[in-house]
Each structure stands twice: as structure tokens, then as C-alpha cells.
Design a protein around this motif. Structure first.
Motif, PDB file in Angstrom:
ATOM      1  N   THR A   1      -8.541  -5.952   4.365  1.00  9.52           N
ATOM      2  CA  THR A   1      -9.886  -5.493   4.715  1.00  9.52           C
ATOM      3  C   THR A   1      -9.895  -3.975   4.826  1.00  9.52           C
ATOM      4  N   ILE A   2     -11.043  -3.393   4.609  1.00  6.83           N
ATOM      5  CA  ILE A   2     -11.192  -1.947   4.777  1.00  6.83           C
ATOM      6  C   ILE A   2     -10.933  -1.572   6.233  1.00  6.83           C
ATOM      7  N   ALA A   3     -11.368  -2.450   7.151  1.00 12.77           N
ATOM      8  CA  ALA A   3     -11.224  -2.162   8.582  1.00 12.77           C
ATOM      9  C   ALA A   3      -9.760  -2.023   8.977  1.00 12.77           C
ATOM     10  N   GLU A   4      -8.893  -2.927   8.490  1.00 11.99           N
ATOM     11  CA  GLU A   4      -7.487  -2.860   8.886  1.00 11.99           C
ATOM     12  C   GLU A   4      -6.757  -1.695   8.236  1.00 11.99           C
ATOM     13  N   LEU A   5      -7.362  -1.090   7.213  1.00 18.02           N
ATOM     14  CA  LEU A   5      -6.733   0.031   6.518  1.00 18.02           C
ATOM     15  C   LEU A   5      -7.214   1.378   7.048  1.00 18.02           C
ATOM     16  N   ARG A   6      -7.957   1.365   8.151  1.00 21.51           N
ATOM     17  CA  ARG A   6      -8.351   2.630   8.769  1.00 21.51           C
ATOM     18  C   ARG A   6      -7.105   3.436   9.108  1.00 21.51           C
ATOM     19  N   GLY A   7      -7.175   4.714   8.867  1.00 22.76           N
ATOM     20  CA  GLY A   7      -6.025   5.584   9.067  1.00 22.76           C
ATOM     21  C   GLY A   7      -5.279   5.875   7.772  1.00 22.76           C
TER      22      GLY A   7
ATOM     23  N   GLY B   1     -12.598   5.324   6.829  1.00 22.20           N
ATOM     24  CA  GLY B   1     -13.286   4.185   6.238  1.00 22.20           C
ATOM     25  C   GLY B   1     -14.561   4.546   5.529  1.00 22.20           C
ATOM     26  N   ASN B   2     -14.739   5.820   5.183  1.00 19.88           N
ATOM     27  CA  ASN B   2     -15.945   6.277   4.491  1.00 19.88           C
ATOM     28  C   ASN B   2     -15.644   6.609   3.031  1.00 19.88           C
ATOM     29  N   VAL B   3     -16.646   6.439   2.187  1.00 18.74           N
ATOM     30  CA  VAL B   3     -16.501   6.666   0.759  1.00 18.74           C
ATOM     31  C   VAL B   3     -16.475   8.161   0.464  1.00 18.74           C
ATOM     32  N   VAL B   4     -15.440   8.609  -0.231  1.00 18.10           N
ATOM     33  CA  VAL B   4     -15.328  10.004  -0.641  1.00 18.10           C
ATOM     34  C   VAL B   4     -16.058  10.225  -1.960  1.00 18.10           C
ATOM     35  N   GLY B   5     -15.842   9.339  -2.922  1.00 16.72           N
ATOM     36  CA  GLY B   5     -16.466   9.468  -4.231  1.00 16.72           C
ATOM     37  C   GLY B   5     -15.670   8.708  -5.265  1.00 16.72           C
ATOM     38  N   GLY B   6     -16.007   8.894  -6.526  1.00 16.83           N
ATOM     39  CA  GLY B   6     -15.350   8.121  -7.567  1.00 16.83           C
ATOM     40  C   GLY B   6     -15.357   8.818  -8.906  1.00 16.83           C
ATOM     41  N   HIS B   7     -14.733   8.147  -9.863  1.00 18.57           N
ATOM     42  CA  HIS B   7     -14.575   8.703 -11.204  1.00 18.57           C
ATOM     43  C   HIS B   7     -14.367   7.563 -12.178  1.00 18.57           C
ATOM     44  N   SER B   8     -14.976   7.655 -13.348  1.00 17.37           N
ATOM     45  CA  SER B   8     -14.758   6.680 -14.412  1.00 17.37           C
ATOM     46  C   SER B   8     -13.958   7.324 -15.532  1.00 17.37           C
ATOM     47  N   GLY B   9     -12.924   6.627 -16.001  1.00 20.04           N
ATOM     48  CA  GLY B   9     -12.151   7.120 -17.121  1.00 20.04           C
ATOM     49  C   GLY B   9     -10.735   7.492 -16.739  1.00 20.04           C
ATOM     50  N   GLU B  10     -10.047   8.153 -17.659  1.00 29.23           N
ATOM     51  CA  GLU B  10      -8.676   8.564 -17.460  1.00 29.23           C
ATOM     52  C   GLU B  10      -8.631   9.913 -16.749  1.00 29.23           C
TER      53      GLU B  10
ATOM     54  N   ALA C   1      -6.006  16.033  12.673  1.00 31.55           N
ATOM     55  CA  ALA C   1      -6.861  15.416  13.688  1.00 31.55           C
ATOM     56  C   ALA C   1      -6.191  14.217  14.357  1.00 31.55           C
ATOM     57  N   GLY C   2      -4.952  13.887  13.950  1.00 26.62           N
ATOM     58  CA  GLY C   2      -4.261  12.751  14.541  1.00 26.62           C
ATOM     59  C   GLY C   2      -4.869  11.413  14.158  1.00 26.62           C
ATOM     60  N   ARG C   3      -5.519  11.345  12.989  1.00 27.39           N
ATOM     61  CA  ARG C   3      -6.221  10.116  12.589  1.00 27.39           C
ATOM     62  C   ARG C   3      -5.594   9.503  11.333  1.00 27.39           C
ATOM     63  N   LEU C   4      -4.359   9.872  11.051  1.00 27.40           N
ATOM     64  CA  LEU C   4      -3.670   9.340   9.879  1.00 27.40           C
ATOM     65  C   LEU C   4      -2.629   8.316  10.332  1.00 27.40           C
ATOM     66  N   ASP C   5      -2.643   7.164   9.716  1.00 31.18           N
ATOM     67  CA  ASP C   5      -1.701   6.093  10.046  1.00 31.18           C
ATOM     68  C   ASP C   5      -0.656   5.984   8.938  1.00 31.18           C
ATOM     69  N   ARG C   6       0.589   6.318   9.260  1.00 34.65           N
ATOM     70  CA  ARG C   6       1.658   6.268   8.264  1.00 34.65           C
ATOM     71  C   ARG C   6       2.518   4.999   8.385  1.00 34.65           C
ATOM     72  N   THR C   7       2.027   4.020   9.104  1.00 33.79           N
ATOM     73  CA  THR C   7       2.759   2.754   9.189  1.00 33.79           C
ATOM     74  C   THR C   7       2.780   2.101   7.812  1.00 33.79           C
ATOM     75  N   PRO C   8       3.972   1.781   7.275  1.00 33.89           N
ATOM     76  CA  PRO C   8       4.020   1.180   5.937  1.00 33.89           C
ATOM     77  C   PRO C   8       3.242  -0.132   5.880  1.00 33.89           C
ATOM     78  N   LEU C   9       2.540  -0.328   4.790  1.00 27.97           N
ATOM     79  CA  LEU C   9       1.802  -1.571   4.569  1.00 27.97           C
ATOM     80  C   LEU C   9       2.757  -2.625   4.032  1.00 27.97           C
ATOM     81  N   GLU C  10       2.889  -3.732   4.738  1.00 22.87           N
ATOM     82  CA  GLU C  10       3.768  -4.798   4.283  1.00 22.87           C
ATOM     83  C   GLU C  10       3.150  -5.514   3.089  1.00 22.87           C
ATOM     84  N   ARG C  11       3.983  -5.763   2.079  1.00 22.96           N
ATOM     85  CA  ARG C  11       3.496  -6.409   0.862  1.00 22.96           C
ATOM     86  C   ARG C  11       4.453  -7.528   0.463  1.00 22.96           C
ATOM     87  N   THR C  12       3.922  -8.535  -0.159  1.00 26.19           N
ATOM     88  CA  THR C  12       4.725  -9.598  -0.744  1.00 26.19           C
ATOM     89  C   THR C  12       4.497  -9.544  -2.241  1.00 26.19           C
ATOM     90  N   LEU C  13       5.448  -8.988  -2.970  1.00 22.57           N
ATOM     91  CA  LEU C  13       5.251  -8.726  -4.389  1.00 22.57           C
ATOM     92  C   LEU C  13       5.404 -10.003  -5.206  1.00 22.57           C
TER      93      LEU C  13
END
Length: 699
Positions: free
Chosen positions: A79-85, A177-186, A206-218
Motif C-alpha cells: 500500500t502507499i500508506a505503508e511505504l510512507r518515508g 505519500g504525495n505525487v511528484v509528477g511523471g514521464h512517458s517514454g525512455e 527533515a527526519g522523514r525518510l525511512d531507510r528500513t529495507p523493504l522485505e521481498r519474496t522474489l
């Protein structure tokens, strides 16, 4: 809802080269998909500087992912919510799109530079029906080595919410959790790099960055190894009893003796890269198409992800670069020039006619040619605009040509994959033309699975075509079928195949076959997602799987060589000095047996001189029995016993599917004056994951 934000990044920073006009519009076959296009934006060189004093933080909250979607490379929906930070980069893609393939290295580069700050999420919004299947997406994740989470957006729910309208489209979300912008193409890396760097610094301060590794199951975890990995193309030389195989995901080229199935040559170290040299040290990167010189001494290779054409001296094994620089052409379409210093864009297949080598240039939607005598390299057909327009060769629109076939009568046939058609280009004449043999020819979105004549027939992303001198055979890739085409009447019919799977016999099944060749009444098929080579007797349709053995005789060379198997570090073993035994016990998964047709190999190494093994400890043997016991002398001291094993096994009912358990074992040893005299190494091969390698069905 977010359409207004789509070009926000482009407005902030210098954009990549301008995209061509839309190549196609939506059609009934892909409803409820909104109108879409595949962009042909070329890459730029380097990141631009960070605009001074500018904050890229967004203000519009990013929408959440809908419930009920299939997720891959993760054990749960995100979810976008859990990826805050964290910064989140959404990649809207579809796996047959060459532009989407082109940005994979850019995404990997950003992920490597910001491993804990950035999360890339692939949003797979399928163009083709076949691409919407979760299992097929899993296969493409394995093929391209993707390690980021991917969500199957087959009904375009995420796509519509974000207002995407092209493949690929990238959308960036900041750590709030806010949209910065986007781009189409290479041109993804140089555009997003400074923005991501600026946001990392801003939110870190600002102390608002979360560097906890995201666990993945490849998806690759627990997969069995196979002799071949997603083979893309094949080339048969019946006169010399050999078959050349582009072992694409192992980044090598194999020469196989057809009569025995034994590998007699291997080119490529197994690592990705563009390095010339001896067979075992040279490097390729996802090689595809092949062509053989008339004298049988030189093999040409479309080295796709190196954006190059390589040549192999089959006598010496030396690999050299014929044309290409190792990087994708910066100009779109690429500029002509003199080999070797000409930039190419994803060459996918080759066809040789005398001194002219034709290249299916999938990345620029063109066919190119090299004059082998002069080195002149230039466009042969296609304007570079992706589309289905027939007409004069230079003005025609092509759509990711991926397979080539000469008929010997002045025509070059090509599988135009994104147009789901088989087309032709005249080689000579005062006003040479491009035409469509079968397929709609009206839109990039007219596809299906329908036998018929001309523009009434439908294919789905064909990648291969070959001529037997009278008829054409087509690898209708996304329909997992082999079809037969009469170029005189333009009638195409299903020859073999009925949905994806694996079955030999007169009712065979295939899984996204990508390449074909014909020789002496036989059709050779690179059955890509089955990791196998199939052989079809064209008169009867009887199909068999080529059992390939002997690859262990060609180990990758050099310290940089990649090892594809399991690496196991065992705890220290305590032994007593004197005469004893080293025992290797290997247990197979239920329903499998040792493959008696393929030789397994065992190599041992001792550090510290604490174990003396017999001179014949290293061995290669067909059908080994376990436990494998070696006499040994143990000497007081400490050291390490290492073993590297390649064990071939197969399903108990058939040996057509050859799997390999490649294993490196490292075992510290402490030898004292007294103690145990048997050193037991036990390994159980895990059950191959369901869907990872499809087993054959006898029929």
C-alpha cells in the motif's frame, strides 16, 4: 484524476528526445483499456544538474492500490500508506513493449543507487490478452531478472486512477505519500536521478525518510536450474549435424550436436557485458537472433541488450564485435555509419543474404542492413515511426520487428510483433515496397488467434518466422502456437499447439515459442518459456524435445563468471586423523530421478592440506548413484573442503526435461588425533516450484 500531473517532471527538467506521434489507438480487443500508445522516446546521456533551491515535494496525495490484485516479487499486497518515508516510483508497463524493456536498466540503476530510499513498483497493464495472465508475468519477471514488486493491473484499474496513457509511464511519489509528477517514454535515469536525489536530501534533513529495507519474496527463490534459460532463437546446420542455440538468459551461445544432443561448443562466460575474446571469456547480454556464413565458419549474433551484432569464429572460438557500441543509440531513429562504431537499438534477429546481413532492429521499429564487405550500416526498411503503414520501404511503419526469413526470391519476411502480423519487404526493384501478408494491418491493437486469409487472420505478438522454400512457419508467440502460412494465397492455419504447456507427440504444447529454423524436413523451435528446444517432423507433426547434455564441459572462465546454483556454507565438522571417507548423499524430490542421459559432474578442492582425496575424486559420470563415497586421509589441523557439483535430474516419467542442481558447498574441517572418520555431506534437492519450469506431458 491525475492526468494533469503526468508531465510535471518534464516541465521541471530537460526532457528526453521528443516522442513520435501516437502509433495506434485503442480497440475492442483490449477494452476496457483507455487509448494508449507505446512511446519511442530515445535515451539521453547524463543526469542534468539539480535545479537550485527547488523543492520537488508533491501536494496531491497518491491514490491507493485497489484490493484484489495479484502481486509478484512480494508475499503480500503493498500500500502507499505503508511505504510512507520512502520514494515510490510506479512503472506502468507491458512486457512485450520494447520501450518498456529499454528502461529496465535505468530502473535497476536507480534501485542500486537508492536501495533503501526508493521502492520501484511495476504496474503491469497488459496490452495483449496473453500478457494479462499472472503466470506469464511471472515468467517475464524471471526472464528480465526484475527484483522489485510487480502488480498485475490487467483490468487497468491502477492505470485509469493515475491517468496513464502510454507504455512506459513513470510516476513518482514522495516520502510523504504525495505525487511528484511523471514521464512517458525512455530517458528515465537522467530525468529522475536529480529529482530523487533532491527529495532524499530534503526528507532526510527533515527526519522523514525511512531507510528500513523493504522485505521481498522474489519469484526466482526456490526455482530449479535448467540447462537452458529462456532460449530466444535457434539456427540449424543439418549438413554439419549442429544446432546453434541462443541461451538467452544464460548470456551465451551453444553449439549442439543434433544427433546426440551434446553441447560441443559454448561461447560466453555467463556474465552480462560486451567483451570480445576467447569463447569462455567473452560476454554477451541477452543474445537473440543468429545467422551463419555460407562456409559455416562464422556465426553472427544479435546481442540484443548490448545493442550490438557480434561475430564468432567457429574454428578458433574468438568472439568479436561486428557493429555496435554497447549502448543504445542516443539518436532516434539511429544514424547510419561505418561499422563497428554505429549505435544500434535492440537488434533482435538476423538474416544473411550473400554479403548483406539484415537486422531486425526492434528498438527503432526498423530493419537495418550491414554490407559485410564495406561495413556500411544503415536502415533498410521503416521510417522509425511505430505503426502498420505499408508502402515504399523507407516510408513504411514497422512495429517491433523480431523475426526475419529470406525466401530466396527477392523478399524478406518479418514477424512484426507489436502489429501482430507477418509482413514482407522487397529486396530489389526500382521502388521497393513493404506489404502485409497476414494480420489486420489496421492497428497495433488488432490481435487475436484466428486462422484465415490476409487481413482477416489474427496473430498475437509473433516473434519468429522461417521459410522451408515454399511455405512459411510462424511462431505465434503469445498464442503459444506454431502456424503455417502460404505466402502465395496469404492463408495461415494452426499447425501445432493449443494453449501454453509442454507435451510431446503429435498433439504438442508450447509456451511462448520465440524462434524457429527449418532444415532437412525438421522444424527447430526455441520453446522459450519451457527452457527447451523442440524438434518437429513437418510431414507428421510429431514433436520431441531435444535432450541437451554436456554443458558442464564448458565452465565459465575467469573470476567474474557467474554461478547460477545454490551456495551452501556448512558448520565446521570435527574428525579424527587417519584413513576415512567423504560421503556425498543427494536426495531427489519425489517424482524425480537422476537423468541417465546427461553426465553429472563433481569437483573437489581442499584448503589447508587436512584432507587427501584420491586422484580420481573429480569425475563426470552419467547416472551417478548416491551415496557417492570417496576414500580419504585426514590429517591433523584445520582447513576447508569445497565441492562444486552439477547434478542432472528429470521427472521420473521422462528425461525430456533436463534440470540441473548446481551446488557449491563449503565445509570447514577440524581434524584432531581421534574422532569420527566419516565426513558426511547431505543435500536434499527441493521440489521445483510450481510453474517455475513446466514439465513435459507425454502424448
Amino acid at each position: 484524476m491525475l492526468a494533469a500531473w503526468l508531465l510535471a517532471l518534464v516541465g521541471c527538467l530537460p526532457a528526453a528526445a521528443p516522442a513520435n506521434a501516437p502509433a495506434g489507438q485503442g480497440a475492442d480487443e483490449v477494452a476496457p483499456q483507455p487509448r494508449a500508445e507505446e512511446t519511442e522516446v530515445g535515451p539521453t546521456d547524463e543526469p542534468s544538474g539539480e535545479p537550485e533551491g527547488r523543492s520537488f515535494a508533491g501536494t496531491l496525495p497518491a491514490p491507493e492500490f485497489p484490493d484484489g490484485l495479484d502481486w509478484l516479487n512480494t508475499d503480500r499486497p503493498l500500500t502507499i500508506a505503508e511505504l510512507r518515508g520512502k520514494l515510490v516510483l510506479l512503472d506502468f508497463w507491458t512486457y512485450g513493449c520494447i520501450n518498456c524493456i529499454h528502461i529496465i536498466p535505468d530502473l535497476a540503476r536507480l534501485e542500486a543507487e537508492y536501495p533503501d530510499e526508493l521502492v520501484v513498483i511495476g504496474v503491469h497493464s497488459a496490452k495483449f490478452t496473453n500478457e494479462g495472465d499472472t503466470e506469464n508475468i511471472r515468467q517475464i519477471i524471471l526472464r528480465y531478472g526484475l527484483e522489485h514488486p510487480v502488480v498485475n493491473d490487467k483490468d487497468f484499474r491502477v492505470w485509469s486512477t493515475w491517468g496513464a496513457n502510454a507504455w512506459p509511464t513513470l510516476m513518482l511519489v514522495d516520502p510523504a505519500g504525495n505525487v511528484v509528477g511523471g514521464h512517458s517514454g525512455e530517458g528515465v535515469y537522467p530525468l529522475f536521478k536529480p529529482v530523487i536525489e533532491s527529495l532524499v536530501q530534503e526528507f532526510d534533513r527533515a527526519g522523514r525518510l525511512d531507510r528500513t529495507p523493504l522485505e521481498r519474496t522474489l519469484e526466482r527463490e526456490g526455482l530449479a536450474s535448467s540447462v537452458l534459460s529462456f532460449p530466444g532463437k535457434v539456427l540449424a546446420d543439418a549438413e554439419r549435424d549442429r544446432l546453434f542455440v541462443a541461451d538467452t538468459n544464460h548470456h551465451r551461445i551453444l553449439t549442439v550436436q543434433v544427433s546426440t544432443g551434446r553441447v560441443v561448443q559454448a561461447f560466453g562466460s555467463g556474465r552480462t557485458g560486451l567483451r570480445d575474446g576467447a569463447a569462455g571469456r567473452a560476454t554477451f547480454w541477452n543474445p537473440q537472433g543468429l545467422a551463419l556464413s555460407a562456409d559455416g565458419l562464422t556465426l553472427y549474433v544479435a546481442d540484443t541488450d548490448n545493442h550490438a551484432v557480434r561475430q564468432i569464429d567457429l574454428s578458433s572460438g574468438e568472439v568479436t564485435t561486428l557493429v555496435g557500441t554497447g549502448t543504445q543509440a542516443r539518436q532516434y531513429p539511429p544514424a547510419p555509419g561505418q561499422a563497428p562504431a554505429v549505435e544500434l537499438s535492440s537488434p533482435w534477429d538476423l538474416a544473411l543474404d550473400g554479403q548483406t546481413l539484415y537486422i531486425a532492429m526492434a528498438g527503432s521499429h526498423q530493419i537495418w542492413q550491414i554490407d559485410l564487405a564495406s561495413g556500411l550500416t544503415q536502415a533498410f526498411a521503416g521510417s522509425g515511426r511505430e505503426g502498420t503503414l505499408d508502402g515504399p520501404r523507407a516510408a513504411a511503419e514497422l512495429a517491433q520487428p523480431s523475426g526475419l526469413a529470406l525466401d530466396g526470391h527477392g523478399r524478406l519476411y518479418f514477424a512484426d510483433s507489436e502489429g501482430s502480423s507477418i509482413r514482407w519487404a522487397e529486396i530489389g526493384g526500382a521502388d521497393p515496397q513493404v506489404g502485409t501478408l497476414v494480420g489486420s494491418g489496421a492497428s497495433l491493437f488488432d490481435f487475436g488467434d484466428l486462422d484465415g486469409i490476409g487481413n482477416q487472420a489474427r496473430l498475437q505478438h509473433p516473434l519468429g518466422v522461417v521459410s522451408d522454400g515454399a511455405q512459411l512457419y510462424v511462431a505465434d508467440t503469445y498464442n503459444s502456437k506454431i502456424k503455417r502460412l502460404d505466402p502465395g494465397s496469404s492463408e495461415i492455419i494452426t499447425f501445432l499447439g493449443d494453449g501454453h504447456g509442454w507435451r510431446d507427440g503429435d498433439r504438442p504444447l508450447f509456451y511462448e515459442p520465440g524462434g524457429l529454423d527449418f532444415a532437412a524436413g525438421r522444424l527447430y523451435v526455441a520453446d522459450t518459456n519451457n527452457h527447451a528446444i523442440r524438434i518437429i517432423e513437418t510431414t507428421s507433426g510429431q514433436t520431441s524435445t531435444l535432450v541437451i547434455s554436456g554443458i558442464e564441459a564448458f565452465p565459465a572462465s575467469g573470476p567474474e563468471a557467474e554461478f547460477y546454483g545454490r551456495v551452501i556454507e556448512l558448520p565446521e565438522a570435527r574428525l579424527g586423523a587417519g584413513e576415512g571417507e567423504v560421503v556425498l548423499q543427494v536426495e531427489l524430490p519425489e517424482g524425480y530421478k537422476i537423468n541417465t542421459l546427461a553426465p553429472s559432474s563433481f569437483r573437489w578442492e581442499v584448503e589447508g592440506d587436512v584432507i587427501v582425496l584420491p586422484a580420481d575424486a573429480d569425475q563426470t559420470v552419467k547416472g551417478p548413484t548416491f551415496p557417492l563415497t570417496l576414500s580419504a586421509t585426514f590429517r591433523e589441523g584445520r582447513g576447508t573442503l569445497s565441492g562444486e557439483f552439477a547434478i542432472y535430474y528429470c521427472e521420473a516419467q521422462t528425461e525430456s526435461l533436463c534440470l540441473i542442481e548446481q551446488l557449491r558447498v563449503s565445509l570447514p574441517v577440524s581434524v584432531r588425533s581421534s574422532g569420527e572418520s566419516e565426513l558426511l555431506i547431505r543435500h536434499r534437492i527441493p521440489m521445483p516450484e510450481t510453474g517455475s519450469v513446466m514439465g513435459p506431458e507425454i502424448g
